[in-house]
Design a protein around this motif. Structure first.
Motif, mmCIF file in Angstrom:
data_model
loop_
_atom_site.group_PDB
_atom_site.id
_atom_site.type_symbol
_atom_site.label_atom_id
_atom_site.label_comp_id
_atom_site.label_asym_id
_atom_site.label_seq_id
_atom_site.Cartn_x
_atom_site.Cartn_y
_atom_site.Cartn_z
ATOM 1 N N GLU A 123 0.836 -1.200 0.000
ATOM 2 C CA GLU A 123 0.000 0.000 0.000
ATOM 3 C C GLU A 123 0.869 1.247 0.000
ATOM 4 O OE1 GLU A 123 -3.895 1.667 2.432
ATOM 5 O OE2 GLU A 123 -2.628 0.156 3.372
ATOM 6 N N LEU A 163 -1.524 -5.036 1.187
ATOM 7 C CA LEU A 163 -2.844 -4.556 0.789
ATOM 8 C C LEU A 163 -3.670 -5.713 0.223
ATOM 9 C CD1 LEU A 163 -4.478 -1.922 0.439
ATOM 10 C CD2 LEU A 163 -3.442 -1.699 -1.820
ATOM 11 N N SER A 164 -3.067 -6.468 -0.676
ATOM 12 C CA SER A 164 -3.692 -7.638 -1.285
ATOM 13 C C SER A 164 -2.579 -8.569 -1.750
ATOM 14 C CB SER A 164 -4.587 -7.228 -2.458
ATOM 15 O OG SER A 164 -3.840 -6.541 -3.445
ATOM 16 N N VAL A 177 -7.693 -10.120 -0.583
ATOM 17 C CA VAL A 177 -7.595 -8.691 -0.287
ATOM 18 C C VAL A 177 -7.676 -8.537 1.227
ATOM 19 C CG1 VAL A 177 -8.680 -6.426 -0.590
ATOM 20 C CG2 VAL A 177 -8.687 -8.074 -2.482
ATOM 21 N N HIS A 178 -6.678 -7.877 1.808
ATOM 22 C CA HIS A 178 -6.691 -7.618 3.248
ATOM 23 C C HIS A 178 -7.482 -6.357 3.579
ATOM 24 C CE1 HIS A 178 -2.779 -10.089 3.433
ATOM 25 N NE2 HIS A 178 -3.750 -10.835 3.914
ATOM 26 N N ARG A 179 -7.435 -5.360 2.689
ATOM 27 C CA ARG A 179 -8.157 -4.106 2.911
ATOM 28 C C ARG A 179 -8.150 -3.301 1.613
ATOM 29 N NH1 ARG A 179 -3.338 -4.054 5.006
ATOM 30 N NH2 ARG A 179 -1.831 -2.476 4.365
ATOM 31 N N GLU A 180 -8.993 -2.306 1.548
ATOM 32 C CA GLU A 180 -9.021 -1.391 0.408
ATOM 33 C C GLU A 180 -7.918 -0.357 0.596
ATOM 34 O OE1 GLU A 180 -11.103 -1.656 -2.274
ATOM 35 O OE2 GLU A 180 -11.774 -3.529 -1.344
ATOM 36 N N GLY A 181 -7.368 0.157 -0.510
ATOM 37 C CA GLY A 181 -6.328 1.172 -0.450
ATOM 38 C C GLY A 181 -5.700 1.370 -1.805
ATOM 39 N N SER A 182 -4.706 2.233 -1.873
ATOM 40 C CA SER A 182 -3.994 2.524 -3.123
ATOM 41 C C SER A 182 -2.656 1.813 -3.133
ATOM 42 C CB SER A 182 -3.753 4.029 -3.270
ATOM 43 O OG SER A 182 -4.987 4.716 -3.333
#
Length: 158
Positions: free
Chosen positions: A72, A112-113, A140-145
């Protein structure tokens, strides 16, 4: 050819920054890499570049599997943790926790993924080996850029 122009032009290729893992016998290993690209939708294929003569590259060749951990934005320290060999104890590389899934390659808890691949092609890429892998699992562990190499201030290529 103008060498400086070549470097400048090749450094214009944008890169993400990833931690790529694999099995090495009964152990696991990982390195920071940026030569990652999807090459096919059906089947889902991904190509990576891995430096010749390294434990990880030999592990990918021998095991036929690898994981790609998408970092991330802001995870520069995590990326830098895998620029050099890092000691593994249990389910940690230093203090970076990981777990395994389908291929046995390490998946970083803080990524992040991630996705895991089974190698379907291997090519000589000069000072690197190009591995093409079919995606066999993902999460996917979490949403983000996603992180990019440019945010680190480093340049690769040329």
């Amino acid at each position: 050819m103008d060498e400086q122009a070549k470097k400048t032009a090749l450094r214009g290729i944008s890169y993400g920054l990833y931690v790529i893992g694999t099995k090495v016998g009964d152990d696991v290993n990982a390195f920071t890499g940026n030569w990652v690209t999807q090459t096919s939708f059906a089947p889902p294929l991904v190509a990576i570049g891995a430096k010749k003569g390294t434990t990880s590259t030999d592990g990918i060749h021998d095991s036929g599997v690898f994981s790609v951990n998408v970092l991330e934005t802001g995870q520069k320290d995590l990326a830098f943790s895998f620029f050099k060999p890092v000691s593994r104890v249990g389910n940690k590389f230093g203090d970076v926790e990981f777990y395994t899934q389908a291929t046995g390659s390490p998946i970083l808890k803080d990524a992040l993924s991630w996705f895991e691949c089974k190698v379907v092609h291997e090519y000589d890429g000069g000072d690197h080996v190009i591995f093409v892998g079919e995606v066999v699992d993902a999460g996917v562990h979490r949403e983000g850029s996603p992180m990019t190499l440019s945010e680190t201030g480093l340049f690769y290529g040329g």
